[in-house]
Design a protein around this motif. Structure first.
Motif, mmCIF file in Angstrom:
data_model
loop_
_atom_site.group_PDB
_atom_site.id
_atom_site.type_symbol
_atom_site.label_atom_id
_atom_site.label_comp_id
_atom_site.label_asym_id
_atom_site.label_seq_id
_atom_site.Cartn_x
_atom_site.Cartn_y
_atom_site.Cartn_z
ATOM 1 N N VAL A 9 -2.509 -7.332 -5.741
ATOM 2 C CA VAL A 9 -2.803 -7.263 -4.311
ATOM 3 C C VAL A 9 -3.146 -5.819 -3.975
ATOM 4 C CG1 VAL A 9 -1.911 -7.574 -1.969
ATOM 5 C CG2 VAL A 9 -1.239 -9.173 -3.776
ATOM 6 N N VAL A 40 -4.398 3.607 -0.515
ATOM 7 C CA VAL A 40 -4.361 2.341 -1.244
ATOM 8 C C VAL A 40 -2.917 1.904 -1.504
ATOM 9 C CG1 VAL A 40 -5.046 1.145 -3.342
ATOM 10 C CG2 VAL A 40 -6.523 2.930 -2.394
ATOM 11 N N GLY A 41 -2.582 0.721 -1.017
ATOM 12 C CA GLY A 41 -1.313 0.090 -1.368
ATOM 13 C C GLY A 41 -1.578 -0.942 -2.449
ATOM 14 N N LEU A 42 -0.830 -0.857 -3.534
ATOM 15 C CA LEU A 42 -1.073 -1.719 -4.699
ATOM 16 C C LEU A 42 0.212 -2.428 -5.098
ATOM 17 C CD1 LEU A 42 -2.619 -2.540 -7.379
ATOM 18 C CD2 LEU A 42 -1.656 -0.431 -8.352
ATOM 19 N N ALA A 43 0.154 -3.740 -5.231
ATOM 20 C CA ALA A 43 1.245 -4.484 -5.874
ATOM 21 C C ALA A 43 0.630 -5.186 -7.077
ATOM 22 C CB ALA A 43 1.863 -5.491 -4.910
ATOM 23 N N CYS A 44 1.199 -4.957 -8.254
ATOM 24 C CA CYS A 44 0.629 -5.573 -9.456
ATOM 25 C C CYS A 44 1.725 -5.907 -10.452
ATOM 26 C CB CYS A 44 -0.429 -4.658 -10.081
ATOM 27 S SG CYS A 44 0.222 -3.165 -10.801
ATOM 28 N N VAL A 76 3.951 -9.809 0.929
ATOM 29 C CA VAL A 76 3.701 -8.409 0.575
ATOM 30 C C VAL A 76 3.228 -7.699 1.836
ATOM 31 C CG1 VAL A 76 2.334 -6.813 -0.831
ATOM 32 C CG2 VAL A 76 3.071 -9.000 -1.800
ATOM 33 N N VAL A 106 7.478 -5.419 -1.194
ATOM 34 C CA VAL A 106 7.260 -6.723 -1.806
ATOM 35 C C VAL A 106 8.554 -7.538 -1.700
ATOM 36 C CG1 VAL A 106 6.710 -7.903 -3.966
ATOM 37 C CG2 VAL A 106 5.549 -5.759 -3.403
ATOM 38 N N ASP A 150 0.487 3.907 -2.542
ATOM 39 C CA ASP A 150 1.793 3.537 -3.086
ATOM 40 C C ASP A 150 1.579 2.382 -4.047
ATOM 41 O OD1 ASP A 150 4.615 3.560 -3.350
ATOM 42 O OD2 ASP A 150 4.832 1.992 -1.830
ATOM 43 N N THR A 151 2.444 2.308 -5.050
ATOM 44 C CA THR A 151 2.358 1.222 -6.018
ATOM 45 C C THR A 151 3.708 0.540 -6.118
ATOM 46 O OG1 THR A 151 3.009 2.625 -7.869
ATOM 47 C CG2 THR A 151 0.664 2.468 -7.397
ATOM 48 N N SER A 152 3.665 -0.754 -6.385
ATOM 49 C CA SER A 152 4.892 -1.516 -6.594
ATOM 50 C C SER A 152 4.609 -2.625 -7.590
ATOM 51 C CB SER A 152 5.361 -2.141 -5.279
ATOM 52 O OG SER A 152 6.404 -3.079 -5.511
ATOM 53 N N SER A 177 1.944 -3.947 3.217
ATOM 54 C CA SER A 177 1.509 -2.589 2.910
ATOM 55 C C SER A 177 1.296 -1.890 4.240
ATOM 56 C CB SER A 177 0.219 -2.621 2.095
ATOM 57 O OG SER A 177 -0.197 -1.307 1.789
ATOM 58 N N HIS A 237 10.042 1.673 -10.453
ATOM 59 C CA HIS A 237 9.173 0.789 -9.672
ATOM 60 C C HIS A 237 8.549 -0.338 -10.480
ATOM 61 C CE1 HIS A 237 9.052 3.190 -5.871
ATOM 62 N NE2 HIS A 237 9.642 4.011 -6.699
ATOM 63 N N PHE A 238 8.423 -0.150 -11.787
ATOM 64 C CA PHE A 238 7.860 -1.230 -12.605
ATOM 65 C C PHE A 238 8.857 -1.682 -13.658
ATOM 66 C CE2 PHE A 238 3.972 0.716 -10.972
ATOM 67 C CZ PHE A 238 3.365 -0.406 -10.465
ATOM 68 N N HIS A 294 11.760 -5.344 -2.583
ATOM 69 C CA HIS A 294 12.229 -4.409 -1.557
ATOM 70 C C HIS A 294 13.039 -5.079 -0.457
ATOM 71 C CE1 HIS A 294 8.609 -2.575 -3.383
ATOM 72 N NE2 HIS A 294 9.318 -1.497 -3.343
ATOM 73 N N THR A 315 1.067 5.609 2.866
ATOM 74 C CA THR A 315 1.158 4.159 2.708
ATOM 75 C C THR A 315 2.381 3.815 1.868
ATOM 76 O OG1 THR A 315 -1.234 3.832 2.870
ATOM 77 C CG2 THR A 315 -0.003 2.160 1.655
ATOM 78 N N ASP A 316 3.094 2.771 2.259
ATOM 79 C CA ASP A 316 4.202 2.248 1.455
ATOM 80 C C ASP A 316 4.060 0.744 1.342
ATOM 81 O OD1 ASP A 316 6.305 3.679 0.149
ATOM 82 O OD2 ASP A 316 6.852 4.525 2.086
ATOM 83 N N VAL A 317 4.314 0.223 0.151
ATOM 84 C CA VAL A 317 4.218 -1.209 -0.109
ATOM 85 C C VAL A 317 5.619 -1.794 -0.202
ATOM 86 C CG1 VAL A 317 3.428 -2.937 -1.765
ATOM 87 C CG2 VAL A 317 2.048 -0.885 -1.345
#
Lengths: 347, 347
Positions: A151, A104-108, B151, B65, A139-141, B153, B345-346, B69, B61-63
């Motif tokens: 997303v 799961v790739g997550l952008a939030c 975005v 954005v 991965d999360t971003s 992913s 990251h956040f 990034h 997996t890598d995201v």
């Protein structure tokens, strides 16, 4: 689709991912994610390691964007998790394979509640557990600076268990066309939600948590299906993929579709009557139920759950591959119903 | 990071994905994507099918954005493709495996030029082709209604070729710590770009297109590395992952780091002198070069490209696992340098 009301608290809200941090979020999400039976290495390392008994791996990716594919005021976090997983798991089934793992790739936004994302993970885990599959990595971003939307990009892996993959390109003249699963329920549920209603609950639930006929994919492969695909974009569009990739004509039979997929006292008929529309529009063009459409040699006895809806014929000289319904080309059928032939992704 | 100027034309601009459409976009991107040597089924079906000679598949997996990034005014589309692929391929290498395939989830505004996305695909294809790998599948969607950002992913698959995966958890007291690749170059390049400069080009290029030491991963696994990870978040943070997961202390030697990774007349020293900073901050905390950090038994002869930078010891009674530099805990080292221990990251 109307713009959803903002549901994201401030980035410094208690329990937001901005406060919990990436590693805190990952720990909590992983705790909800279950364990994949075939994973030698699960979440927490640079990559997962998943066993592939078949010697091949099936892999596909689906992107879900808040405000396009789901709304947080219409779907619970668990619903979103179920739906994101189902969209991918159905693609694995459509090859004739069984899912083994998700990434799961997550952008939030930094203000997203960590508890909401935990519940997404629970929904994914529930959707996966029937296969012994689970989320094994990701991965999360933070979202883009201008975006308040979540997303999700989900990748599913699967195992063919010795089957040949069923491609979109194998349909042959003389084959029958069949469908497993439901058609139009998700679109009907969406129509209900868009008008501010929340019933009939069966249709709304179908939109929130599609129920793809997972077992029908491998069963079709075992029975000798010549082509197959997931109807994520709607029957006309996805049967169109089989026709185009196989270079054939697909003739669908409206009476067979009605008999098999339009219960005269079911939710589609009820809602269509209330809204003054034709429920066949949802059956033919509604996406996201993740039914499977496949072609089989005429002599094959269809596996349980499959319903014949048409036939395959050769493209006549000078003609083009495509789909017809009772002899009428799909584009005209869709126009007559006031619909496109399927999901428009950059509309 | 300052907000990038908007680079997305209107959704109805010629050659925008809104005009080209999903299937037009996919056809053009696939044409640039090359062919994966191990793919039995590539792009265009419900899922890809990739051979897994080892009997296991490595997956991560890598995201990425836009605005977090990468920025479209700082990086070309090819750069973004190289960077998105490299971030994932390095994770595969960090397990001791060799990449075989990528899948790409894309959310982008309808105004995104299709030609820009084609060039992203070209960059990914170039980064993959040394392995015989390629993009074998993916999905595209319009961005969230409120977002003008792209975005990406990316999921990478890899093959262990019979090696045992090298985890983060295997470091043992008495091991040596070593690094392969570059440290701090991407962060130095980013510092240059943030100030509006575009040279030294070597540093700026390192930010735009990281050059992970891919072959060093499998070589380390073959040599008996006990733990390994990609330094995507910076050396202190990622060595910290090895320490925490292995429950050990990692002692880094500043003189060895300077000798191995700080050329006194190289770009890091030049830029730091011009900006009045300490280039060791980039070496210790700069992410996104995708160097590999690993631990090896003391008696092992390090493979080519690996440089010893420290040692592993047991956590003393009552102590905690962690990283020290010349005996000083990582958190204090980072504070003294005016940096966090790694990517937030956040933030």
């Amino acid at each position: 689709m109307t713009r959803p009301r903002p549901l994201i608290p401030r980035p410094d809200a208690a329990d937001s991912v901005g406060v919990v941090g990436e590693f805190g979020l990952i720990a909590r999400v992983v705790a909800r994610s279950g364990t994949a039976a075939l994973a030698d290495v699960g979440p927490g390392d640079d990559a997962a390691v998943v066993r592939t008994p078949d010697g091949r791996v099936v892999a596909c990716t689906d992107v879900l964007v808040e405000g396009r594919h789901f709304r947080r005021d219409w779907s619970s976090a668990e619903d979103v998790g179920h739906k994101a997983a189902a969209a991918n798991l159905a693609d694995v089934a459509a090859m004739g394979a069984v899912p083994t793992a998700l990434l799961v790739g997550l952008a939030c936004p930094a203000g997203t509640p960590a508890a909401w994302l935990e519940d997404v993970a629970s929904g994914m885990a529930e959707e996966c557990e029937r296969f012994g599959a689970a989320v094994v990595g990701g991965d999360t971003s933070a979202s883009a600076p201008d975006s308040s939307a979540v997303v999700l990009s989900v990748t599913a892996l699967g195992d063919l268990q010795g089957r040949s993959p069923v491609l979109r390109s194998g349909a042959r003249p003389g084959d029958v066309v069949a469908v497993a699963g439901r058609l139009g329920w998700s679109a009907c549920g969406l129509a209900v939600l868009r008008r501010g209603f929340h019933s009939p609950i069966a249709a709304v639930s179908a939109h929130r948590r599609p129920t793809p006929p997972y077992a029908a994919g491998p069963a079709a492969a075992d029975a000798g299906a010549t082509s197959m695909c997931d109807t994520s974009d709607g029957l006309l569009a996805d049967a169109g993929h089989l026709a185009a990739d196989s270079d054939v004509l697909i003739d669908l039979d409206r009476a067979a579709l009605a008999a098999g997929f339009l219960d005269p006292v079911g939710p589609l008929a009820q809602v269509a009557a209330a809204l003054g529309g034709d429920p066949m529009a949802w059956v033919l063009t509604g996406g996201e139920d993740h039914a499977l459409v496949a072609t089989f040699p005429d002599e094959v006895e269809l596996p349980a759950g499959w319903t014949t809806i048409g036939t395959v014929s050769a493209v006549p000289a000078g003609g083009e591959p495509g789909v017809r319904v009772d002899g009428v080309p799909a584009v005209r059928v869709a126009e007559d119903l006031g619909e496109g032939t399927g999901h428009v992704h950059f509309g």
